[in-house]
Design a protein around this motif. Structure first.
Motif, PDB file in Angstrom:
ATOM      1  N   VAL A  46       0.876  -1.055  -0.090  1.00 55.97           N
ATOM      2  CA  VAL A  46      -0.072  -0.043  -0.040  1.00 55.97           C
ATOM      3  C   VAL A  46       1.031   1.367  -0.135  1.00 55.97           C
ATOM      4  CG1 VAL A  46      -1.831   1.182   1.299  1.00 55.97           C
ATOM      5  CG2 VAL A  46      -1.533  -1.217   1.440  1.00 55.97           C
ATOM      6  N   ALA A  47       0.874   1.995  -0.910  1.00 59.58           N
ATOM      7  CA  ALA A  47       1.373   3.362  -1.333  1.00 59.58           C
ATOM      8  C   ALA A  47       0.681   4.382  -1.213  1.00 59.58           C
ATOM      9  CB  ALA A  47       2.710   3.206  -2.237  1.00 59.58           C
ATOM     10  N   HIS A  48       0.726   5.392  -0.339  1.00 64.86           N
ATOM     11  CA  HIS A  48      -0.351   6.439  -0.072  1.00 64.86           C
ATOM     12  C   HIS A  48       0.569   7.953   0.016  1.00 64.86           C
ATOM     13  CE1 HIS A  48      -3.795   8.773   0.851  1.00 64.86           C
ATOM     14  NE2 HIS A  48      -3.162   9.198   1.888  1.00 64.86           N
ATOM     15  N   THR A  49       0.065   8.820  -0.848  1.00 59.83           N
ATOM     16  CA  THR A  49       0.747   9.996  -1.102  1.00 59.83           C
ATOM     17  C   THR A  49      -0.191  11.217  -0.953  1.00 59.83           C
ATOM     18  OG1 THR A  49       2.393   9.089  -2.485  1.00 59.83           O
ATOM     19  CG2 THR A  49       2.422  11.500  -2.431  1.00 59.83           C
ATOM     20  N   PRO A  50      -0.116  11.923   0.500  1.00 60.24           N
ATOM     21  CA  PRO A  50      -1.086  13.031   0.450  1.00 60.24           C
ATOM     22  C   PRO A  50      -0.403  14.324  -0.422  1.00 60.24           C
ATOM     23  CG  PRO A  50      -0.057  12.516   2.403  1.00 60.24           C
ATOM     24  CD  PRO A  50       0.847  11.685   1.533  1.00 60.24           C
TER      25      PRO A  50
END
Ligand SMILES: Nc1ncnc2c1ncn2[C@@H]1O[C@H](COP(=O)(O)OP(=O)(O)O)[C@@H](O)[C@H]1O
Ligand SMILES: CC(=O)OP(=O)(O)O
Ligand SMILES: [Mg+2]
Length: 407
Positions: free
Chosen positions: A45-49
């Motif tokens: 899971v890769a999440h970038t705000p």
């Protein structure tokens, strides 16, 4: 209360979910992310705000069993940045749906009846439509009050003339089973052909473009005056170019031969052609970066895989040149098209007589936006045009949900 202006876009693939949260006042991205290797023990899971978020990119591995669990992970990541699905600022959720058959030529608000039609098309998009359905149902369960909008990969190709969309097989059989060429990646082909016209400073209605969408799945299209006239994928996303794991074009008799002589079942051959062919079948790797690296080490299997990939691509460029009669631009897009300079150079090599050439210096440059890589003298522009299926889906979703799009 202020009018909600945010759109969440879900692009559910066979083993991944890509997502973006956008604010449609200016189409800016608030967060982007990816869940991949769904169903394996080490899903990522890769999440970038992004804009205004202030938070850091986060990455973790965890076992994520299925698409429903992946969607829950997406909701959790967004919630951690205060961007959760419960937000009153969310106006709609947009979904990429790969196969829309002949019926869906426009983005469509999801109803039970629309879901049933997407379900009916599962046999012709077995890797994609089930994932798309799970994405929609999970999102509906989380936000039953919001419009869920389906944006179909097939929609842009419904303008193809029958000469291009029909197979030369018995008409009654074909019609009884709706066998024809539908084409896929349409959101990308539409977006990139428009962006290419913009790069040339011309109106899309005036230009003829060959779009080469080279991702894990890969397809070519011929776009004349903004309308698709030919594309390389067919009844399913298996036809056409050599892909990461799919064979693309083969003699259909290979299938009968494998059944009769090798004793393989239809399902086994389906898996062979969709998952164990293409680059991975030829050399064991489906990632072009790895293939470049192995070629650098003198690996003959990687070299041959590259040559077969590029040979097919070149055949399609020539064929679509002939279909269009006049070509203003050839646009490379998606993971391979945007990043693999050797693929672009080799695909166009030797086509100077057709007005096609690549400038080695420009081709080797790395930059974010759309750019030309052909030399000034070339009659046909060759361009790298980054695709953005998610932003385009967001735009169409917001427009359908009644929003004013400014970007
Ligand atoms: N820097 C790079 N050089 C060469 N190929 C690349 C590079 N980055 C990505 N790719 C290729 O792009 C592919 C993924 O493309 P993408 O458009 O993201 O695919 P999809 O949307 O189908 O998952 C990878 O499998 C790899 O082959
Ligand atoms: C239709 C298709 O091939 O999609 P993808 O490239 O996402 O697998
Ligand atoms: Mg893709």
């Amino acid at each position: 209360m202020t009018t909600p202006t945010r759109v969440l876009v879900l692009n559910s693939g066979s083993s991944s979910v890509k997502y973006q949260l956008l604010d449609m006042r200016d189409a800016s991205r608030l967060a982007v992310g990816l869940v991949e290797r769904i169903g394996e023990s080490s899903s990522r899971v890769a999440h970038t705000p992004l804009e205004g978020g202030g938070a850091e990119r986060r990455e973790r591995t965890a076992p994520i069993a299925d698409h429903a669990a992946a969607l829950k992970a997406v909701a959790e990541e967004l919630a951690r940045d205060g961007l959760g699905l419960d937000s009153p600022e969310l106006a709609a959720i947009g979904h990429r749906v790969v196969h829309g058959g002949l019926r869906f030529t426009e983005p469509t608000v999801v109803t039970e009846e629309v879901l049933a039609e997407i379900e009916r098309l599962v046999p012709v998009a077995p890797l994609h439509n089930p994932a798309n359905l799970t994405g929609i149902r999970t999102a509906q369960a989380l936000r039953p009050d919001l419009p869920q909008v389906a944006v179909f990969d097939t929609a842009f190709h419904t303008t193809m003339p029958e000469a291009a969309s029909r197979y030369a097989i018995d008409v009654e059989t074909a019609d009884a089973h709706r066998i024809r060429r539908y084409g896929f990646h349409g959101t990308s082909h539409a977006y990139v052909s428009r962006a290419t016209a913009e790069l040339l400073g011309r109106d899309p209605s005036e230009v003829n473009v060959i779009v080469l969408h080279l991702g894990n799945g890969a397809s070519a299209s011929a776009v004349s005056g903004g309308r698709c006239v030919e594309t390389s994928m067919g009844l399913t996303p298996l036809e056409g170019l050599v892909m990461g794991t799919r064979s693309g074009d083969i003699d259909p008799a290979v299938i009968f031969h494998l059944q009769r002589v090798a004793g393989m079942s239809a399902d086994e051959i389906d898996t062979l052609l969709n998952k164990r062919s293409g680059l991975v079948g030829l050399c064991g790797d489906n990632d072009m970066r790895e293939i470049h690296r192995r070629i650098g080490e003198g690996d003959p299997a990687a070299r041959l895989a590259f040559d077969i990939y590029v040979h097919r691509l070149k055949k399609y460029i020539g064929a679509y040149y002939a279909v269009l009669g006049r070509v203003d631009a050839v646009a490379f897009t998606a993971g391979v098209g945007e990043n693999a300079a050797p693929v672009r150079a080799a695909a166009v090599a030797g086509l100077e007589e057709l007005g096609l050439a690549v400038d080695a210096g420009l081709n080797a440059e790395r930059s974010e936006g759309a750019r030309l890589i052909s030399p000034g003298y070339a009659r046909v522009a060759v361009a790298v045009v980054p695709t953005d299926e998610e932003r385009e889906i967001a735009r169409q979703t917001f427009a359908l949900a009644g929003g004013e799009v400014n970007a």
